[in-house]
Design a protein around this motif. Structure first.
Motif, PDB file in Angstrom:
ATOM      1  N   ILE A   1     -12.940   2.640  -6.749  1.00 21.83           N
ATOM      2  CA  ILE A   1     -12.235   1.546  -5.119  1.00 21.83           C
ATOM      3  C   ILE A   1     -11.372   0.762  -5.500  1.00 21.83           C
ATOM      4  O   ILE A   1     -10.828   1.073  -4.004  1.00 21.83           O
ATOM      5  CB  ILE A   1     -13.818   1.262  -4.825  1.00 21.83           C
ATOM      6  CG1 ILE A   1     -14.590   2.240  -4.229  1.00 21.83           C
ATOM      7  CG2 ILE A   1     -13.798   0.606  -3.222  1.00 21.83           C
ATOM      8  CD1 ILE A   1     -15.953   1.741  -4.022  1.00 21.83           C
ATOM      9  N   ARG A   2     -11.212  -0.072  -6.361  1.00 27.71           N
ATOM     10  CA  ARG A   2     -10.082  -0.817  -6.872  1.00 27.71           C
ATOM     11  C   ARG A   2      -9.147  -0.565  -6.628  1.00 27.71           C
ATOM     12  O   ARG A   2      -8.531  -1.184  -6.113  1.00 27.71           O
ATOM     13  CB  ARG A   2     -10.631  -1.977  -7.978  1.00 27.71           C
ATOM     14  CG  ARG A   2     -11.340  -3.277  -7.664  1.00 27.71           C
ATOM     15  CD  ARG A   2     -11.359  -4.050  -8.905  1.00 27.71           C
ATOM     16  NE  ARG A   2     -12.759  -4.756  -8.832  1.00 27.71           N
ATOM     17  CZ  ARG A   2     -13.458  -3.926  -9.440  1.00 27.71           C
ATOM     18  NH1 ARG A   2     -12.980  -3.282 -10.630  1.00 27.71           N
ATOM     19  NH2 ARG A   2     -15.179  -4.039  -9.734  1.00 27.71           N
ATOM     20  N   ASP A   3      -8.447   0.745  -7.339  1.00 33.15           N
ATOM     21  CA  ASP A   3      -7.619   1.244  -7.597  1.00 33.15           C
ATOM     22  C   ASP A   3      -7.215   1.985  -6.112  1.00 33.15           C
ATOM     23  O   ASP A   3      -6.090   2.062  -5.840  1.00 33.15           O
ATOM     24  CB  ASP A   3      -7.829   2.369  -8.661  1.00 33.15           C
ATOM     25  CG  ASP A   3      -7.512   1.725 -10.202  1.00 33.15           C
ATOM     26  OD1 ASP A   3      -7.736   0.264 -10.276  1.00 33.15           O
ATOM     27  OD2 ASP A   3      -8.217   2.624 -10.712  1.00 33.15           O
TER      28      ASP A   3
ATOM     29  N   ARG B   1      -6.144  -1.092  -4.044  1.00 32.99           N
ATOM     30  CA  ARG B   1      -4.952  -0.907  -4.587  1.00 32.99           C
ATOM     31  C   ARG B   1      -3.802   0.014  -4.260  1.00 32.99           C
ATOM     32  O   ARG B   1      -2.305  -0.744  -3.604  1.00 32.99           O
ATOM     33  CB  ARG B   1      -4.665  -1.454  -5.967  1.00 32.99           C
ATOM     34  CG  ARG B   1      -5.425  -2.406  -6.328  1.00 32.99           C
ATOM     35  CD  ARG B   1      -5.356  -2.744  -8.397  1.00 32.99           C
ATOM     36  NE  ARG B   1      -5.667  -3.614  -8.619  1.00 32.99           N
ATOM     37  CZ  ARG B   1      -7.035  -3.939  -9.180  1.00 32.99           C
ATOM     38  NH1 ARG B   1      -7.345  -2.806 -10.092  1.00 32.99           N
ATOM     39  NH2 ARG B   1      -8.027  -5.186  -9.212  1.00 32.99           N
ATOM     40  N   ASN B   2      -3.838   0.897  -4.242  1.00 29.71           N
ATOM     41  CA  ASN B   2      -2.549   2.091  -3.864  1.00 29.71           C
ATOM     42  C   ASN B   2      -2.758   2.467  -2.187  1.00 29.71           C
ATOM     43  O   ASN B   2      -1.761   2.346  -1.918  1.00 29.71           O
ATOM     44  CB  ASN B   2      -3.428   3.198  -5.022  1.00 29.71           C
ATOM     45  CG  ASN B   2      -2.908   3.357  -6.100  1.00 29.71           C
ATOM     46  OD1 ASN B   2      -2.779   2.620  -6.967  1.00 29.71           O
ATOM     47  ND2 ASN B   2      -3.467   4.580  -5.867  1.00 29.71           N
ATOM     48  N   ASP B   3      -3.392   2.191  -1.259  1.00 32.79           N
ATOM     49  CA  ASP B   3      -3.643   2.296  -0.686  1.00 32.79           C
ATOM     50  C   ASP B   3      -2.773   1.387   0.571  1.00 32.79           C
ATOM     51  O   ASP B   3      -2.019   1.328   1.574  1.00 32.79           O
ATOM     52  CB  ASP B   3      -4.700   2.331   0.634  1.00 32.79           C
ATOM     53  CG  ASP B   3      -4.583   2.752   1.909  1.00 32.79           C
ATOM     54  OD1 ASP B   3      -4.057   3.893   1.701  1.00 32.79           O
ATOM     55  OD2 ASP B   3      -5.751   2.386   2.317  1.00 32.79           O
ATOM     56  N   ILE B   4      -3.094   0.243  -0.223  1.00 32.33           N
ATOM     57  CA  ILE B   4      -2.427  -1.135   0.461  1.00 32.33           C
ATOM     58  C   ILE B   4      -1.291  -1.362  -0.006  1.00 32.33           C
ATOM     59  O   ILE B   4      -0.072  -2.464   0.038  1.00 32.33           O
ATOM     60  CB  ILE B   4      -2.893  -2.321   0.405  1.00 32.33           C
ATOM     61  CG1 ILE B   4      -3.770  -3.114  -0.918  1.00 32.33           C
ATOM     62  CG2 ILE B   4      -4.726  -2.671   2.108  1.00 32.33           C
ATOM     63  CD1 ILE B   4      -4.069  -4.593  -0.214  1.00 32.33           C
ATOM     64  N   ALA B   5      -0.270  -0.862  -0.965  1.00 34.98           N
ATOM     65  CA  ALA B   5       0.400  -0.614  -1.837  1.00 34.98           C
ATOM     66  C   ALA B   5       2.082  -1.165  -1.232  1.00 34.98           C
ATOM     67  O   ALA B   5       2.115  -1.961  -1.001  1.00 34.98           O
ATOM     68  CB  ALA B   5       0.961  -0.796  -3.248  1.00 34.98           C
ATOM     69  N   TYR B   6       2.001  -0.056  -0.698  1.00 32.59           N
ATOM     70  CA  TYR B   6       2.975   0.025   0.168  1.00 32.59           C
ATOM     71  C   TYR B   6       3.310  -1.164   1.693  1.00 32.59           C
ATOM     72  O   TYR B   6       4.325  -1.309   1.591  1.00 32.59           O
ATOM     73  CB  TYR B   6       3.268   1.073   1.355  1.00 32.59           C
ATOM     74  CG  TYR B   6       2.501   1.175   2.051  1.00 32.59           C
ATOM     75  CD1 TYR B   6       2.711   1.205   3.456  1.00 32.59           C
ATOM     76  CD2 TYR B   6       0.461   1.575   2.230  1.00 32.59           C
ATOM     77  CE1 TYR B   6       1.658   0.943   5.054  1.00 32.59           C
ATOM     78  CE2 TYR B   6      -0.411   1.754   3.517  1.00 32.59           C
ATOM     79  CZ  TYR B   6       0.149   1.460   4.728  1.00 32.59           C
ATOM     80  OH  TYR B   6      -0.551   1.166   6.169  1.00 32.59           O
TER      81      TYR B   6
ATOM     82  N   ALA C   1      -3.344   8.276 -10.297  1.00 34.44           N
ATOM     83  CA  ALA C   1      -3.948   7.432  -9.134  1.00 34.44           C
ATOM     84  C   ALA C   1      -4.377   8.623  -7.907  1.00 34.44           C
ATOM     85  O   ALA C   1      -4.958   8.302  -7.803  1.00 34.44           O
ATOM     86  CB  ALA C   1      -2.550   6.543  -8.189  1.00 34.44           C
ATOM     87  N   GLU C   2      -3.579   9.490  -7.937  1.00 35.70           N
ATOM     88  CA  GLU C   2      -4.251  10.964  -6.439  1.00 35.70           C
ATOM     89  C   GLU C   2      -5.307  11.122  -7.346  1.00 35.70           C
ATOM     90  O   GLU C   2      -5.847  11.193  -6.041  1.00 35.70           O
ATOM     91  CB  GLU C   2      -2.464  11.826  -6.432  1.00 35.70           C
ATOM     92  CG  GLU C   2      -2.029  11.336  -5.916  1.00 35.70           C
ATOM     93  CD  GLU C   2      -0.713  12.645  -5.917  1.00 35.70           C
ATOM     94  OE1 GLU C   2      -1.292  13.588  -5.802  1.00 35.70           O
ATOM     95  OE2 GLU C   2       0.150  11.836  -5.687  1.00 35.70           O
ATOM     96  N   ALA C   3      -5.783  11.443  -8.357  1.00 36.34           N
ATOM     97  CA  ALA C   3      -6.585  12.305  -8.710  1.00 36.34           C
ATOM     98  C   ALA C   3      -8.003  11.221  -8.200  1.00 36.34           C
ATOM     99  O   ALA C   3      -9.036  11.358  -8.113  1.00 36.34           O
ATOM    100  CB  ALA C   3      -6.652  12.433 -10.092  1.00 36.34           C
TER     101      ALA C   3
END
Length: 138
Positions: A31-33, A36-41, A57-59
């Motif tokens: 969930i953390r990853d 992070r990836n979801d709001i990184a943009y 990350a996609e997996a």
């Protein structure tokens, strides 16, 4: 012998707790990853196009999404089943309440009819007694 059994039970419980803790930690890390990836943009400066996420990350995102959907889907299905059962129980209780009211009303009418009949019988017996007393006296 009891001490050995209790130690085995405690070790089994500890192993179960450790495996549960490991599973929870893995889900939290996923969930953390994902977050992070979801709001990184949002933190990156606006460029021509967003770079694609790497395959791991996609997996992870896919795994977290499927896990959340499975957990939420099962919970929602259980809640919907519970709601339908409660609605059917409410309908049953409503129908039974109406039936009990009809039964009580029938018993009340029967009781009133019995009281009227008893009163009529008592009045007739009193009249017969007076008539019999009048015949004896004459």
């Amino acid at each position: 012998m009891n001490a050995i059994r209790s130690e085995k039970i405690e070790s089994t419980e500890t192993e179960v707790a450790d495996s549960n803790l490991a599973a929870v930690t893995e889900v939290e890390a996923g969930i953390r990853d994902f977050v992070r990836n979801d709001i990184a943009y949002l933190r990156r400066p606006a460029a021509g196009s967003e770079p694609a996420l790497d395959s791991s990350a996609e997996a992870t995102v896919t795994n977290v999404n499927s896990l959340i959907q499975r957990v939420a889907g099962t919970s929602l299905a259980e809640i919907e089943n519970l709601i339908s059962e409660l609605e059917s129980l409410r309908d049953l209780l409503h129908a039974e309440g109406q039936r009990v009211q009809r039964e009580i009303s029938g018993y009340a009418q029967l009781s009133q009819a019995a009281m009227k009949s008893t009163r009529m019988i008592a009045d007739n017996v009193a009249q017969w007694k007076r008539a019999a007393d009048g015949l004896r006296n004459s």
